[in-house]
Design an enzyme around this catalytic site. Structure first.
Site, PDB file in Angstrom:
ATOM      1  N   HIS A  32      13.363   3.237 -36.106  1.00  0.00           N
ATOM      2  CA  HIS A  32      12.358   2.333 -35.566  1.00  0.00           C
ATOM      3  C   HIS A  32      13.103   1.057 -35.196  1.00  0.00           C
ATOM      4  CE1 HIS A  32       8.817  -0.269 -35.173  1.00  0.00           C
ATOM      5  NE2 HIS A  32       9.430  -1.127 -35.967  1.00  0.00           N
ATOM      6  N   CYS A 100       8.582   3.208 -30.106  1.00  0.00           N
ATOM      7  CA  CYS A 100       9.095   1.849 -30.224  1.00  0.00           C
ATOM      8  C   CYS A 100      10.473   1.693 -29.591  1.00  0.00           C
ATOM      9  CB  CYS A 100       9.150   1.446 -31.699  1.00  0.00           C
ATOM     10  SG  CYS A 100      10.135   2.593 -32.708  1.00  0.00           S
TER      11      CYS A 100
END
Length: 658
Positions: A32, A100
């Site tokens: 992430h 993301c």
């Protein structure tokens, strides 16, 4: 300003420990990422979030990658991130295709022209290529979605964001294809232009009651309301009926709003001797008593706790302070009595293989060009959610070095390739904020004939106009054109440059070019047109608002284009380039319609002192439009039925002129 990439491991070390045994390949982390600059952490989950770095539920990053520095102003960066909110929606999130890391890649490329690490970008493909990858894809997406999109995914301290204009969601694509609203991860988000930045009326801040206790305070507030209105409510702590109208008074103050300039004032005459002295000055003998002022003069006075009477009197007073309705609001002008939501854009993609063949190997074989073409193919086939930006900085550098030596007959093909890419607001935002606007400067400056687009070849005129129209799909570009925010990229006044292109092509000997120039004027006029429409229902247009109107030179070129249209009708033997939404020779009626549409937007609700009224009179435009409506005026019989001849000629220039 430093730009950093925060890298987190969603598996908390489990991927490194068990991935080889489960998948057959080593996976170090389930990544992430977030982009951090100016003490704000930007990331994609339940939409785009802005947090104080390190305050989210992901904890401390496993690593921090320094991506470089950006010289872009914060307001431009924020405008660009807002433009991504149409792409990175909660519904579009997909762990493998649109996550993301895709957002971090787009933002990093815009800020510093550098990709995030390859091992992060390639992780989804690495996993899906394993025997177990496709089998567990859906299950992993749902389980990880609970982590990345759950309420605690947005937890943490909110970072401050730069104040920018609210950007309404575009309601349709310019070519008539609506953006997908399918609420699932595989929805294709088609290329959709950003709405005109003032398509929605300005937000009205609710007003409040001013509680005062002295004559000095009252005089100051009344002076501040001299151009609006004021209501003074004399009350007392020992007056039970007064309390009946307190909620109504508060409601009316909020309804009046800050922008109206109205002041709703409350004085408790029992609170202090100074407050009692105010009551004595105004000879108030009972409570509740209300005194109203309009434009600095006393208007009315009454006593009694009657909420209905209070509402009626105050609302009538507020109505009296509003500017008189423009005379055009009462005319029959359905085309112009509306808000312009989206700009005109040219989004059609030509056959890319043929386009590359025309460009030639000097440019087309470069990796940056190949990457740009691959991005366009992915965007058109699957939507922007699955088309991360290529290295636009590398493409710009290659173009700047190779374009000047390219044969002039190939210039228009390169411009057309950039035109296609610029239909994506992410690309057009890059082009307008690029240092010295290298790409735009390279394409548009080097292709003019003698420094004037009016004598440039038709294909150069057409693709240059189409490229500039597509730039309006970026709210960053719109901000710099309409509101003069030009410091980010160049000392050249962007609005003047766009107006110069439109003015010169309005006088082109080619009918098609005039039509596309009229489309560009339409985009330029949209902002001031919306301001004037809003002014009829809110507050009056300010001088600064009128400064956003296109220049007198552009207005004069538009009028001359209309009056001289007969000289090019039937003589335009050009055929379309096949590179936009306009193909082949355009008949005079369609061109006349575009020109009158642009003119009508400039005329509608324009103040009497606007030079355009004098220009129309000096050029006897109304008489010209009468002749077109009656005889065709050499443009053919089809033009006599053009409905805008009535709206512009009979209504605006007839009943609505000054």
């Amino acid at each position: 300003m430093d730009v950093q990439l925060y890298v987190y491991d969603l598996s908390q070390g489990l991927a490194r420990q068990y991935s080889r045994a489960l998948t057959g390949v080593q996976i170090d982390a389930i990544y992430h990422t977030a982009i951090v600059l100016n003490n704000v952490e930007y990331f994609f989950g339940q939409g785009i979030h802005r947090k104080v770095p390190g305050s989210t539920h992901h904890g401390r990053p496993m690593s921090v990658v320094n991506l470089g520095k950006t010289d872009l102003p914060l307001d431009v960066i924020e405008e660009y991130i807002e433009s991504l909110e149409d792409i990175y929606t909660p519904e579009s999130y997909d762990l493998f295709l649109h996550n993301c890391n895709n957002f971090s890649q787009d933002l990093a490329m815009f800020l510093v022209g550098k990709s995030i690490p390859d091992e992060i970008r390639s992780l989804p493909e690495t996993f899906l290529n394993t025997p177990i990858g496709q089998m567990l894809r859906g299950q992993l997406d749902q389980s990880m979605r609970k982590m990345t999109q759950a309420p605690d995914a947005a937890a943490g301290q909110n970072a401050s964001r730069n104040p920018t204009a609210a950007k309404p969601t575009p309601n349709a694509v310019a070519n008539g294809t609506p953006a997908s609203s399918t609420p699932n991860a595989t929805a294709i988000h088609r290329v959709a232009p950003t709405a005109i930045i003032n398509a929605q009326p300005p937000a009205q801040s609710p007003g409040h009651v001013y509680n005062i206790s002295s004559l000095t305070e009252l005089d100051s507030l009344l002076e501040g309301a001299r151009q609006s209105c004021a209501v003074v409510f004399f009350t007392s702590a020992t007056c039970p009926p007064c309390k009946i109208v307190y909620p109504t008074y508060d409601e009316l103050a909020a309804e009046a709003g800050v922008e109206s300039g109205a002041k709703l004032i409350k004085i408790d005459i029992s609170a202090s001797p100074s407050a009692h002295a105010v009551a004595q000055k105004y000879q108030v003998r009972a409570t509740p008593t209300f005194i109203t002022f309009l434009k600095g003069q006393k208007q009315d006075e009454w006593s009694g706790a009657n909420p209905a009477q209070l509402r009626g009197n105050v609302r009538l007073l507020l109505q009296m302070t509003r500017p008189p309705q423009h005379q055009h609001a009462t005319l029959k002008l359905p085309t112009f009595q509306r808000i312009i939501n989206t700009p005109i854009m040219y989004t059609r993609t030509p056959p890319l293989d043929k386009l590359l063949a025309k460009i030639g190997p000097e440019i087309s074989q470069a990796q940056s060009v190949q990457d740009l073409v691959a991005y366009i193919r992915a965007r058109d086939a699957k939507g922007m959610t699955e088309a991360p930006l290529p290295d636009l900085h590398a493409f710009s550098a290659h173009l700047a070095s190779a374009f000047p030596s390219l044969p002039s007959e190939k210039h228009f093909v390169v411009i057309d390739l950039v035109r296609v890419a610029a239909a994506d607001p992410r690309v057009s935002s890059f082009l307008v904020t690029e240092h010295e606007r290298t790409t735009l400067s390279t394409l548009l400056s080097a292709t003019r004939s003698g420094g004037d687009f009016s004598s440039a070849p038709y294909n150069i005129q057409s693709v240059s106009l189409q490229l500039t129209c597509n730039m309006f799909g970026s709210n960053v570009f719109q901000e710099q054109v309409f509101r003069g925010q030009n410091a980010a990229a160049s000392s050249v006044n962007l609005k003047e440059a766009v107006e110069s292109l439109a003015s010169q092509c309005l006088l082109s000997p080619h009918v098609n070019a005039r039509l596309m120039a009229a489309a560009l004027v339409y985009n330029l006029a949209a902002y001031i047109h919306n301001q004037r429409v809003h002014a009829q229902t809110t507050t009056s247009t300010t001088a600064a608002d009128e400064d956003a109107a296109p220049s007198d030179d552009l207005s004069a070129a538009l009028l001359e284009s209309i009056t001289s249209l007969v000289s090019v009708n039937g003589t335009d033997s050009t055929t379309g380039t096949g590179n936009g939404n306009v193909k082949g020779a355009v008949n005079a009626k369609e061109t006349l319609h575009a020109l009158l549409l642009a003119l009508g937007m400039l005329l509608y609700a324009a103040p009497p002192e606007n030079m355009l009224w004098d220009l129309c009179q000096a050029m006897d435009l109304r008489e010209t439009l009468k002749q077109i409506k009656k005889t065709g005026h050499g443009l053919g019989d089809d033009v006599k039925t053009e409905p805008l001849l009535k709206e512009v000629g009979d209504e605006l220039l007839g009943k609505g002129s000054f």
